[in-house]
Design a protein around this motif. Sequence first.
Motif, PDB file in Angstrom:
ATOM      1  N   GLN A  16      -6.185   5.170 -12.496  1.00 58.28           N
ATOM      2  CA  GLN A  16      -6.307   4.406 -11.244  1.00 58.28           C
ATOM      3  C   GLN A  16      -5.716   3.007 -11.368  1.00 58.28           C
ATOM      4  OE1 GLN A  16     -10.263   4.514  -9.598  1.00 58.28           O
ATOM      5  NE2 GLN A  16      -9.664   3.435  -7.738  1.00 58.28           N
ATOM      6  N   TRP A  56       1.560   7.120  -7.817  1.00 58.96           N
ATOM      7  CA  TRP A  56       0.233   7.544  -8.253  1.00 58.96           C
ATOM      8  C   TRP A  56      -0.429   8.494  -7.237  1.00 58.96           C
ATOM      9  CZ3 TRP A  56      -4.610   5.681  -6.072  1.00 58.96           C
ATOM     10  CH2 TRP A  56      -5.738   6.088  -6.793  1.00 58.96           C
ATOM     11  N   HIS A  74       3.183   2.334 -10.545  1.00 56.25           N
ATOM     12  CA  HIS A  74       2.078   2.932  -9.784  1.00 56.25           C
ATOM     13  C   HIS A  74       2.471   3.599  -8.476  1.00 56.25           C
ATOM     14  CE1 HIS A  74      -0.726   0.956 -12.477  1.00 56.25           C
ATOM     15  NE2 HIS A  74      -0.160  -0.206 -12.221  1.00 56.25           N
ATOM     16  N   TYR A 128      -5.526   5.693  -2.239  1.00 54.22           N
ATOM     17  CA  TYR A 128      -4.884   4.515  -1.667  1.00 54.22           C
ATOM     18  C   TYR A 128      -4.483   3.594  -2.808  1.00 54.22           C
ATOM     19  CZ  TYR A 128      -7.668   6.174   2.303  1.00 54.22           C
ATOM     20  OH  TYR A 128      -8.257   6.938   3.285  1.00 54.22           O
ATOM     21  N   CYS A 129      -3.179   3.434  -2.994  1.00 56.07           N
ATOM     22  CA  CYS A 129      -2.694   2.542  -4.043  1.00 56.07           C
ATOM     23  C   CYS A 129      -2.375   1.204  -3.383  1.00 56.07           C
ATOM     24  CB  CYS A 129      -1.441   3.153  -4.673  1.00 56.07           C
ATOM     25  SG  CYS A 129      -0.696   2.095  -5.910  1.00 56.07           S
ATOM     26  N   GLY A 130      -3.074   0.166  -3.778  1.00 56.38           N
ATOM     27  CA  GLY A 130      -2.868  -1.153  -3.174  1.00 56.38           C
ATOM     28  C   GLY A 130      -2.498  -2.160  -4.252  1.00 56.38           C
ATOM     29  N   TRP A 151       0.821  -1.211   0.000  1.00 54.83           N
ATOM     30  CA  TRP A 151       0.000   0.000   0.000  1.00 54.83           C
ATOM     31  C   TRP A 151       0.854   1.261   0.000  1.00 54.83           C
ATOM     32  CZ3 TRP A 151      -5.122   0.116  -0.685  1.00 54.83           C
ATOM     33  CH2 TRP A 151      -5.874  -1.027  -0.404  1.00 54.83           C
ATOM     34  N   SER A 203      -6.804  -0.795  -5.086  1.00 54.87           N
ATOM     35  CA  SER A 203      -6.575   0.653  -5.044  1.00 54.87           C
ATOM     36  C   SER A 203      -7.923   1.377  -5.067  1.00 54.87           C
ATOM     37  CB  SER A 203      -5.779   1.098  -6.261  1.00 54.87           C
ATOM     38  OG  SER A 203      -4.535   0.448  -6.265  1.00 54.87           O
ATOM     39  N   HIS A 204      -8.034   2.432  -4.329  1.00 59.62           N
ATOM     40  CA  HIS A 204      -9.288   3.166  -4.345  1.00 59.62           C
ATOM     41  C   HIS A 204      -9.077   4.618  -3.946  1.00 59.62           C
ATOM     42  CE1 HIS A 204      -8.893   1.428  -0.282  1.00 59.62           C
ATOM     43  NE2 HIS A 204      -9.576   2.474   0.146  1.00 59.62           N
TER      44      HIS A 204
END
Length: 453
Positions: free
Chosen positions: A339, A388, A385, A373-375, A314, A344-345
Amino acid sequence: MHKNPTQGRVFRAGDAGFEEAVLGTSFTVRDPGRRPDIVVQANDVYEVIAAVRQAAQDGMRIGMCSGGHSWAQNHIRDGGLMLDLSRLKRIEINPSKATAIIGPGVLAGELNAAAVKHRLFFPTAHAYTVGMGGFLLQGGFGWNSRALGMGCQNVTGIDVVLADGSLVHANEREHADLFWSARGAGPGFFGVVVRFHLQLHRRPRFIGLKSQVFRIKHLEEVMRWADNIGPQVSPQVEFQIVMNPKALLINAHGLEVIAPVMADSWSQAREMVDFMTHSPVRHLASLHLPLVPMSLEFMMKTGEKTLFLSNTRWSADNMWMNDPIEPLLPAIRQIADTQPPHPSHVLWLNWNPPASRPDMAFSVENRTYLALYCGLGKHVDEAAHVNWATDHMKSLAPWSRGIQLADENLARRPAKFVSDANMLRLDQARAKYDPQGRFHPWMGRLPAPGASA
Ligand SMILES: Cc1cc2nc3c(=O)[nH]c(=O)nc-3n(C[C@H](O)[C@H](O)[C@H](O)COP(=O)(O)OP(=O)(O)OC[C@H]3O[C@@H](n4cnc5c(N)ncnc54)[C@H](O)[C@@H]3O)c2cc1C
């Protein structure tokens, strides 16, 4: 209660189990590449005191963690001592006074489960496994926090081990500057909190959720409506939009418009979410669900099963906004277009804080909140990413009124997290309580107010 089954130990770099003792503390599974020299898994307050004294004697810096949910892995630093407080899990509730004393290693879900038994409530973090230690220190927007205040506003006192190993109690009257700092300093606090004294609340009679799901093509219409209606939405409703590549039930890129609500009755709750039932964008929704009663525990666990997946790398970043959404919409469309895959959200949260709060270090908040939140799962290319969240936050900087330490990324993007006046007060309190800089400061910060560039 809730004793961690494994007895804590001390690990030095090179010992068998050292790597697990460091990385196993962290919710995100990214290896930050940093390593302390020694890890102390404290079993009680006495072991905390002994570890801090030893660090002082050996001239070591200290990093610490409670639940290990810092997205930036703030506690894993190079060199020095890492203090793992996750075993400090005592929960004592006084039902007649509606108060609790908890250890920092208590998880949000554990405190909620203990409070439910007495029909009491605390605005804990939204996910079950978040540690109360880090959550309360950074401010903490918890369940029903728009109505009950930030998590830290419901802290009435703390027991702290200071840099010299002494144990003190701090509240509004004793060590008031330490107490003031502990309500908002977050990952830069300069002492080890070993107990939090909390004010609990009567449990709402109705807890539930209303939701609608839209395809991503409707982003602009939905956000315009949400931003416009937000100030009229009751503080007991946590009105938010989650941009999800696998949105609920449609399993496609979309917007989940969600309204958790806490009220005295079903009918009161229904009135509070009526703005969704009769919204001008309702006809665009692919899915419209009625108001459904739910236990808080179910909501906490569902969030972790569907969005906040463990075993994921994350990274996060965020900003507070005050301006109307219209000029930001092209940038938000860009965020959607770039995205990374699920989980990710993006979270847009209707906040509209009260006109005033008690005097405490926590001091930057605004009308709406945006967090990215990049997961990344095991097989997703991280290099493509990893920036991002921070890159988009940089491009939106002209609209930013500061950040919230909950979802910070200070090492990658230093940003303002308390008011300038409060930053000065925090620096003064740090100089007083930790003159030798025993505790690691924030991983990044803007130059001190008034300092030359
Ligand atoms: C899945 C998930 C959901 C989240 N949901 C929310 C939410 O709903 N609301 C919200 O506000 N935030 C939320 N957060 C952010 C979270 O509250 C912060 O990351 C918080 O710091 C986590 O606390 P922790 O004890 O688990 O973290 P840790 O990583 O253990 O702690 C973070 C930092 O706080 C300091 N610290 C921790 N414990 C102590 C202590 N006892 N004494 C002194 N300093 C200490 C240390 O500097 C540490 O590095 C969420 C994070 C995740 C990963």
